[in-house]
Design a protein around this motif. Structure first.
Motif, PDB file in Angstrom:
ATOM      1  N   LEU A   1       0.870  -1.180   0.000  1.00 63.47           N
ATOM      2  CA  LEU A   1       0.000   0.000   0.000  1.00 63.47           C
ATOM      3  C   LEU A   1       0.903   1.224   0.000  1.00 63.47           C
ATOM      4  O   LEU A   1       1.659   1.464   0.940  1.00 63.47           O
ATOM      5  N   LEU A   2       0.814   1.981  -1.081  1.00 58.80           N
ATOM      6  CA  LEU A   2       1.671   3.147  -1.299  1.00 58.80           C
ATOM      7  C   LEU A   2       0.824   4.408  -1.148  1.00 58.80           C
ATOM      8  O   LEU A   2      -0.068   4.663  -1.953  1.00 58.80           O
ATOM      9  N   VAL A   3       1.103   5.177  -0.100  1.00 61.74           N
ATOM     10  CA  VAL A   3       0.377   6.413   0.147  1.00 61.74           C
ATOM     11  C   VAL A   3       1.170   7.560  -0.464  1.00 61.74           C
ATOM     12  O   VAL A   3       2.365   7.674  -0.229  1.00 61.74           O
ATOM     13  N   GLU A   4       0.521   8.364  -1.266  1.00 61.35           N
ATOM     14  CA  GLU A   4       1.253   9.427  -1.960  1.00 61.35           C
ATOM     15  C   GLU A   4       0.399  10.655  -2.223  1.00 61.35           C
ATOM     16  O   GLU A   4      -0.806  10.564  -2.448  1.00 61.35           O
ATOM     17  N   GLN A   5       1.071  11.822  -2.215  1.00 66.91           N
ATOM     18  CA  GLN A   5       0.489  13.006  -2.847  1.00 66.91           C
ATOM     19  C   GLN A   5       0.949  13.074  -4.296  1.00 66.91           C
ATOM     20  O   GLN A   5       0.285  13.669  -5.137  1.00 66.91           O
ATOM     21  N   ASN A   6       2.116  12.485  -4.558  1.00 70.41           N
ATOM     22  CA  ASN A   6       2.666  12.453  -5.916  1.00 70.41           C
ATOM     23  C   ASN A   6       1.899  11.408  -6.733  1.00 70.41           C
ATOM     24  O   ASN A   6       2.324  10.278  -6.913  1.00 70.41           O
ATOM     25  N   ALA A   7       0.715  11.848  -7.228  1.00 74.47           N
ATOM     26  CA  ALA A   7      -0.201  10.909  -7.867  1.00 74.47           C
ATOM     27  C   ALA A   7       0.364  10.350  -9.157  1.00 74.47           C
ATOM     28  O   ALA A   7       0.093   9.201  -9.510  1.00 74.47           O
ATOM     29  N   GLU A   8       1.170  11.138  -9.844  1.00 69.77           N
ATOM     30  CA  GLU A   8       1.644  10.706 -11.152  1.00 69.77           C
ATOM     31  C   GLU A   8       2.481   9.434 -11.040  1.00 69.77           C
ATOM     32  O   GLU A   8       2.231   8.442 -11.722  1.00 69.77           O
ATOM     33  N   THR A   9       3.463   9.464 -10.161  1.00 71.85           N
ATOM     34  CA  THR A   9       4.323   8.296  -9.976  1.00 71.85           C
ATOM     35  C   THR A   9       3.533   7.126  -9.404  1.00 71.85           C
ATOM     36  O   THR A   9       3.650   5.991  -9.875  1.00 71.85           O
ATOM     37  N   ALA A  10       2.727   7.411  -8.396  1.00 74.66           N
ATOM     38  CA  ALA A  10       2.005   6.328  -7.726  1.00 74.66           C
ATOM     39  C   ALA A  10       1.045   5.630  -8.691  1.00 74.66           C
ATOM     40  O   ALA A  10       0.982   4.398  -8.735  1.00 74.66           O
ATOM     41  N   LEU A  11       0.315   6.420  -9.473  1.00 73.30           N
ATOM     42  CA  LEU A  11      -0.643   5.809 -10.409  1.00 73.30           C
ATOM     43  C   LEU A  11       0.086   5.052 -11.519  1.00 73.30           C
ATOM     44  O   LEU A  11      -0.460   4.108 -12.084  1.00 73.30           O
ATOM     45  N   ALA A  12       1.314   5.462 -11.813  1.00 68.79           N
ATOM     46  CA  ALA A  12       2.068   4.784 -12.878  1.00 68.79           C
ATOM     47  C   ALA A  12       2.505   3.380 -12.458  1.00 68.79           C
ATOM     48  O   ALA A  12       2.626   2.495 -13.304  1.00 68.79           O
ATOM     49  N   ILE A  13       2.737   3.166 -11.161  1.00 70.17           N
ATOM     50  CA  ILE A  13       3.238   1.840 -10.759  1.00 70.17           C
ATOM     51  C   ILE A  13       2.181   0.985 -10.059  1.00 70.17           C
ATOM     52  O   ILE A  13       2.397  -0.203  -9.858  1.00 70.17           O
ATOM     53  N   ALA A  14       1.031   1.584  -9.699  1.00 66.87           N
ATOM     54  CA  ALA A  14       0.031   0.832  -8.935  1.00 66.87           C
ATOM     55  C   ALA A  14      -0.907   0.045  -9.852  1.00 66.87           C
ATOM     56  O   ALA A  14      -1.109   0.391 -11.016  1.00 66.87           O
ATOM     57  N   ASP A  15      -1.478  -1.019  -9.285  1.00 66.64           N
ATOM     58  CA  ASP A  15      -2.524  -1.760  -9.983  1.00 66.64           C
ATOM     59  C   ASP A  15      -3.877  -1.076  -9.768  1.00 66.64           C
ATOM     60  O   ASP A  15      -4.627  -0.856 -10.705  1.00 66.64           O
ATOM     61  N   ARG A  16      -4.173  -0.751  -8.520  1.00 63.74           N
ATOM     62  CA  ARG A  16      -5.444  -0.075  -8.193  1.00 63.74           C
ATOM     63  C   ARG A  16      -5.156   1.127  -7.313  1.00 63.74           C
ATOM     64  O   ARG A  16      -4.071   1.243  -6.738  1.00 63.74           O
ATOM     65  N   ALA A  17      -6.171   2.010  -7.224  1.00 67.11           N
ATOM     66  CA  ALA A  17      -5.961   3.233  -6.460  1.00 67.11           C
ATOM     67  C   ALA A  17      -7.242   3.664  -5.765  1.00 67.11           C
ATOM     68  O   ALA A  17      -8.361   3.370  -6.218  1.00 67.11           O
ATOM     69  N   TYR A  18      -7.059   4.339  -4.645  1.00 71.98           N
ATOM     70  CA  TYR A  18      -8.150   4.970  -3.905  1.00 71.98           C
ATOM     71  C   TYR A  18      -7.824   6.451  -3.755  1.00 71.98           C
ATOM     72  O   TYR A  18      -6.650   6.815  -3.615  1.00 71.98           O
ATOM     73  N   ILE A  19      -8.859   7.269  -3.735  1.00 69.98           N
ATOM     74  CA  ILE A  19      -8.689   8.694  -3.437  1.00 69.98           C
ATOM     75  C   ILE A  19      -9.287   8.952  -2.053  1.00 69.98           C
ATOM     76  O   ILE A  19     -10.430   8.551  -1.772  1.00 69.98           O
TER      77      ILE A  19
END
Ligand SMILES: Nc1ncnc2c1ncn2[C@@H]1O[C@H](COP(=O)(O)OP(=O)(O)OP(=O)(O)O)[C@@H](O)[C@H]1O
Ligand SMILES: [Mg+2]
Length: 243
Positions: free
Chosen positions: A197-215
């Protein structure tokens, strides 16, 4: 080693709420990590991201809801019990011991383990993830650059041999090339079988490597989808990707 059914969720958070005094910080949060996934939780300053991590790992006591690790109810257990159950955290701000060496910081991560041979094997394996640091094990942690300290914090967390790893904004304040390096490391860790579980404000990087995401907004989950779909959502692009 026990054989687990693939349907057992590594992490399952249901209806989790938390407050600081009378101020609510998390409201009825549902979030799951499926086997093999990198999941990211995106949120602005003060959204409650760190509170969610703390409520999962036992640093903040939830006022409602449940946390399950591989099907086992672990809500409200102390942080060291959670480590023994296979959950590890890379905390916001890294929290290294600056006067201790890189190696000593890493050894602290293995505090709950008693099999010295296995710890030594993991030490070698974890160091191999960070070839840029392997000759500096005896250097005080406080003398490393920000990105290197982040790597040491990740290395320390891995020394508990976690099955679920929570990372709280590991790329904040780092130069783009270092952000990319951290992203690569997170991906490698996921490929080695750790659920993330990767918590980030840097959405660009996080969304690039994640399978799924929550806001997360105002302590509540307001969107959930594949990382690919959320990265394409106009609302997400406007609020978190600066598009
Ligand atoms: N120890 C505390 N006591 C009181 N209020 C707190 C405490 N920690 C956090 N808060 C408040 O709870 C809310 C959520 O904070 P939290 O640190 O979880 O947000 P965050 O999403 O991690 O933010 P950031 O991106 O700045 O790290 C904020 O309004 C914050 O001011
Ligand atoms: Mg935070």
């Amino acid at each position: 080693m026990t054989i687990e059914s693939p349907s057992i969720l590594p992490l399952e958070v249901r209806g989790l709420s938390a407050r600081y005094g009378v101020v609510p910080a998390l409201r009825d949060v549902d979030l799951v990590l499926r086997s093999g996934e990198i999941v990211t939780l995106i949120g602005a300053n003060g959204a409650g991201k760190s509170t969610l991590i703390k409520a999962i790992c036992g640093l903040v006591r939830p006022t409602a809801g449940s946390v399950r690790l591989f099907g086992e109810e672990v809500t409200g257990l102390s942080p060291d019990r959670m480590v023994r159950k296979g959950l590890s955290v890379v905390p916001e701000g890294r929290r290294l011991f600056p006067e201790m060496t890189m190696l000593e910081n890493m050894e602290l991560g293995a505090f709950a383990r008693h099999d010295a041979a296995a710890v030594k094997r993991d030490l070698d394996r974890v160091i191999s993830l960070f070839p840029e640091l392997k000759d500096r094990l005896g250097t005080h942690a406080g003398t490393f650059s920000g990105g290197q300290q982040q790597m040491i914090a990740v290395a320390r967390a891995l020394m508990s041999a976690p099955r679920v790893l929570l990372l709280d904004e590991p790329t904040i304040g780092l130069a783009p090339a270092v952000v990319d390096r951290i992203a690569d490391i997170v991906t490698q860790i996921a490929h080695s079988g750790v659920n993330i579980l990767l918590v980030e404000q840097n959405a660009e990087t996080a969304l690039a490597i994640a399978d799924r995401a929550y806001i997360l907004e105002g302590g509540a989950i307001t969107a959930e989808d594949t990382a690919h779909a959320l990265a394409a959502s106009p609302d997400v692009q406007r609020a978190y990707l600066g598009i």
